[in-house]
Motif scaffolding. Structure first.
Motif, PDB file in Angstrom:
ATOM      1  N   ALA A 207       0.818  -1.208   0.000  1.00 20.09           N
ATOM      2  CA  ALA A 207       0.000   0.000   0.000  1.00 20.09           C
ATOM      3  C   ALA A 207       0.854   1.261   0.000  1.00 20.09           C
ATOM      4  O   ALA A 207       0.423   2.318  -0.492  1.00 20.09           O
ATOM      5  N   VAL A 208       2.067   1.162   0.516  1.00 22.89           N
ATOM      6  CA  VAL A 208       2.971   2.307   0.517  1.00 22.89           C
ATOM      7  C   VAL A 208       3.829   2.337  -0.748  1.00 22.89           C
ATOM      8  O   VAL A 208       3.835   3.314  -1.497  1.00 22.89           O
ATOM      9  N   ILE A 209       4.552   1.253  -0.979  1.00 23.60           N
ATOM     10  CA  ILE A 209       5.559   1.248  -2.038  1.00 23.60           C
ATOM     11  C   ILE A 209       4.945   1.303  -3.430  1.00 23.60           C
ATOM     12  O   ILE A 209       5.405   2.070  -4.295  1.00 23.60           O
ATOM     13  N   ASN A 210       3.910   0.525  -3.673  1.00 23.10           N
ATOM     14  CA  ASN A 210       3.379   0.429  -5.029  1.00 23.10           C
ATOM     15  C   ASN A 210       2.840   1.752  -5.579  1.00 23.10           C
ATOM     16  O   ASN A 210       3.294   2.209  -6.636  1.00 23.10           O
ATOM     17  N   PRO A 211       1.874   2.387  -4.932  1.00 26.25           N
ATOM     18  CA  PRO A 211       1.338   3.614  -5.540  1.00 26.25           C
ATOM     19  C   PRO A 211       2.338   4.764  -5.579  1.00 26.25           C
ATOM     20  O   PRO A 211       2.368   5.524  -6.554  1.00 26.25           O
ATOM     21  N   ASN A 220      12.172   1.672  -5.704  1.00 25.63           N
ATOM     22  CA  ASN A 220      11.710   1.476  -4.331  1.00 25.63           C
ATOM     23  C   ASN A 220      12.501   2.283  -3.309  1.00 25.63           C
ATOM     24  O   ASN A 220      11.951   2.774  -2.321  1.00 25.63           O
ATOM     25  N   LYS A 221      13.803   2.426  -3.520  1.00 21.05           N
ATOM     26  CA  LYS A 221      14.655   3.096  -2.522  1.00 21.05           C
ATOM     27  C   LYS A 221      14.264   4.546  -2.286  1.00 21.05           C
ATOM     28  O   LYS A 221      14.492   5.091  -1.190  1.00 21.05           O
ATOM     29  N   HIS A 222      13.647   5.173  -3.260  1.00 24.60           N
ATOM     30  CA  HIS A 222      13.309   6.585  -3.112  1.00 24.60           C
ATOM     31  C   HIS A 222      12.107   6.814  -2.198  1.00 24.60           C
ATOM     32  O   HIS A 222      11.825   7.961  -1.820  1.00 24.60           O
ATOM     33  N   ILE A 223      11.424   5.713  -1.831  1.00 20.10           N
ATOM     34  CA  ILE A 223      10.352   5.823  -0.842  1.00 20.10           C
ATOM     35  C   ILE A 223      10.914   6.320   0.483  1.00 20.10           C
ATOM     36  O   ILE A 223      10.212   6.908   1.304  1.00 20.10           O
ATOM     37  N   SER A 271       8.631  -1.440  -8.397  1.00 22.36           N
ATOM     38  CA  SER A 271       7.473  -2.188  -7.927  1.00 22.36           C
ATOM     39  C   SER A 271       6.639  -2.700  -9.096  1.00 22.36           C
ATOM     40  O   SER A 271       6.731  -2.189 -10.215  1.00 22.36           O
ATOM     41  N   SER A 272       5.807  -3.683  -8.818  1.00 27.26           N
ATOM     42  CA  SER A 272       4.949  -4.254  -9.860  1.00 27.26           C
ATOM     43  C   SER A 272       3.964  -3.211 -10.392  1.00 27.26           C
ATOM     44  O   SER A 272       3.672  -3.183 -11.590  1.00 27.26           O
ATOM     45  N   MET A 273       3.467  -2.333  -9.522  1.00 31.96           N
ATOM     46  CA  MET A 273       2.540  -1.305  -9.970  1.00 31.96           C
ATOM     47  C   MET A 273       3.259  -0.272 -10.835  1.00 31.96           C
ATOM     48  O   MET A 273       2.690   0.213 -11.821  1.00 31.96           O
ATOM     49  N   ALA A 287      -6.947  -4.063  -5.532  1.00 33.69           N
ATOM     50  CA  ALA A 287      -6.712  -5.163  -4.602  1.00 33.69           C
ATOM     51  C   ALA A 287      -5.741  -4.782  -3.487  1.00 33.69           C
ATOM     52  O   ALA A 287      -5.523  -5.571  -2.571  1.00 33.69           O
ATOM     53  N   ILE A 288      -5.180  -3.597  -3.578  1.00 38.52           N
ATOM     54  CA  ILE A 288      -4.227  -3.146  -2.554  1.00 38.52           C
ATOM     55  C   ILE A 288      -4.845  -1.981  -1.774  1.00 38.52           C
ATOM     56  O   ILE A 288      -5.546  -2.190  -0.800  1.00 38.52           O
ATOM     57  N   ASN A 289      -4.621  -0.762  -2.217  1.00 39.00           N
ATOM     58  CA  ASN A 289      -5.185   0.393  -1.505  1.00 39.00           C
ATOM     59  C   ASN A 289      -6.709   0.406  -1.577  1.00 39.00           C
ATOM     60  O   ASN A 289      -7.380   0.777  -0.609  1.00 39.00           O
ATOM     61  N   GLY A 290      -7.259  -0.014  -2.724  1.00 38.35           N
ATOM     62  CA  GLY A 290      -8.709  -0.074  -2.855  1.00 38.35           C
ATOM     63  C   GLY A 290      -9.334  -1.050  -1.882  1.00 38.35           C
ATOM     64  O   GLY A 290     -10.404  -0.786  -1.308  1.00 38.35           O
ATOM     65  N   TYR A 291      -8.683  -2.183  -1.695  1.00 40.83           N
ATOM     66  CA  TYR A 291      -9.164  -3.182  -0.730  1.00 40.83           C
ATOM     67  C   TYR A 291      -9.149  -2.601   0.677  1.00 40.83           C
ATOM     68  O   TYR A 291     -10.111  -2.758   1.444  1.00 40.83           O
TER      69      TYR A 291
END
Length: 326
Positions: A207-211, A220-223, A271-273, A287-291
C-alpha cells in the motif's frame, strides 16, 4: 507435477527455479509468445526454460497449481482451469493484494484444498535487444504459505490447532507435499499458521511502495526520501487502524519500520505497480489500496491518503484508455 499459470515475472521465476532444481513443471501463459524463454539467476547463471504450454489436461490429486496472477485475472483463469481440477489438486494463490481467496472460494467451493501465499523474491520480466523475453531474478526472499481451512487437506480440528510453521509430520501429507514442491522449486518456502496476518502485513508494504513508486516514477529506494515521510506514515496509520479493527494487533511504528526495511532491501527494484503503469497495463490498485479503503469503510474508518492515491492511479489508467481509443 507443478503447474504454473501465467507468464509474468514471479510465475516465470518459479518456473526457472523448477527448471534449475529439477522439479517437474509446466507453464501455461496467456500468450506463449510473451512468456520468458530463459532466466538470469542472481549469480548471472542463465537458466533456459522448457517451452510453455497452451492447453492443459486433467490434473491429478497430488499435482500443485500455482496462480501468480493479478487479482483481477483470477476469476477468468479459475473458470478456465475448473474442468481440469476435478481431482482437486492443490491450488496456490500467489499475488499482491487481497480478495483472491474470496474469488477462489466462490468458484472452487469452500472445501477446496486452497493455499494462500506471499513471496518477497524479486523478479523482473523484460525484452532483450534481440527481441527475446527473459526474467531476471533481482532479489532473494522467501515464500510463506498457509491454508484458511486446513481441514480441506484432510486435517482434523485437533491437528490443526497444533500446526507449527515448520514442515513436520503433523502437517497433512497433501499440504506438506505442496509446500515441499514449492520449496524445492524456489526455496525457502515456509508454512505459516496465520497466513491472513502475513498477507495483511504484505498489504501494508504494498500500500505504501506500489502507488508512490508508480505515481512518482521512482525505484523502491526513493520511498525513503524525506519528501515521502508524511505520506508513508499516513498510509501506515490508516492501515494499522483498519487491520486492528478486524482483530489484528499491528503496531503502527513497527509497520512503518517494516515498510522502510523492505524499501531499502529492494531499493534497486521497481514495484509491480510501477511496471504496470510504465507499460500502460491495468494495475492492482483495487486489490491493494482499494481493498484497504473498502475494509476501512465497513468499520467507519477514514482513509484520505489511500483514497487520494487510489484516485491518482485510476486517473492515470483512465488516460491509457483515452489514448487507446483516440
Amino acid at each position: 507435477m507443478l503447474y504454473i499459470v501465467g507468464g509474468g515475472a514471479i510465475g516465470s521465476l518459479v518456473a526457472a527455479g523448477a527448471q534449475k532444481h529439477g522439479v517437474p513443471y509446466q507453464q501455461y501463459p496467456r500468450n506463449v509468445k510473451h512468456c520468458p524463454s530463459s532466466a538470469v539467476w542472481l549469480n548471472g547463471e542463465i537458466v533456459t526454460l522448457q517451452p510453455a504450454c497452451s492447453m492443459p489436461s486433467v490434473l491429478q490429486a497430488d499435482d500443485v497449481v500455482v496462480l501468480p496472477l493479478k487479482v483481477y485475472q483470477l476469476s477468468q483463469a479459475l473458470h478456465f482451469w475448473l474442468p481440469y481440477l476435478v481431482n482437486q489438486p492443490t491450488v496456490v494463490l500467489l499475488h499482491n493484494g487481497m480478495g483472491g481467496a474470496e474469488i477462489a472460494n466462490d468458484i472452487l467451493g469452500p472445501d477446496y484444498p486452497l493455499l494462500l501465499a506471499t513471496t518477497s523474491h524479486g523478479a523482473l520480466k523484460k525484452e532483450t535487444e534481440n527481441g527475446s523475453v527473459i526474467v531476471e531474478y533481482t532479489g532473494k526472499g522467501e515464500t510463506q504459505m498457509g491454508a484458511l481451512d486446513v481441514q480441506a487437506f484432510g486435517c482434523s480440528n485437533k491437528t490443526s490447532s497444533i500446526l507449527t510453521s515448520k514442515l513436520c509430520s503433523k502437517l497433512p501429507s497433501k499440504l506438506s507435499s505442496a509446500i515441499s514442491l514449492l520449496s524445492a522449486a524456489l526455496p525457502p518456502t515456509h508454512y505459516c499458521d496465520d497466513i491472513q496476518k502475513a498477507l495483511w502485513s504484505k498489504l501494508a508494504v504494498n500500500a505504501v511502495i506500489n502507488p508512490l513508486t508508480a505515481i512518482n516514477n521512482i525505484q523502491n529506494k526513493h520511498i525513503l526520501d524525506s519528501q515521502f515521510d508524511k505520506q508513508r506514515q499516513a498510509i501506515c496509520s490508516e492501515f494499522t487502524a483498519t487491520a486492528n479493527a478486524y482483530g489484528f494487533s499491528f503496531c503502527e511504528k513497527q509497520v512503518h519500520e517494516r515498510v522502510m526495511a523492505v524499501a531499502k532491501a529492494t531499493g534497486e527494484n521497481y514495484s509491480s505497480m510501477h511496471q504496470d503503469i510504465v507499460n500502460k497495463r491495468p494495475s492492482e490498485i483495487g486489490a491493494i489500496n482499494g481493498y484497504l479503503i473498502e475494509r476501512a469503510k465497513q468499520k467507519g474508518i477514514a482513509t484520505p491518503i489511500n483514497t487520494l492515491l487510489t484516485q491518482q492511479i485510476k486517473e492515470i489508467e483512465a488516460q491509457f484508455n483515452t489514448n487507446i481509443s483516440m
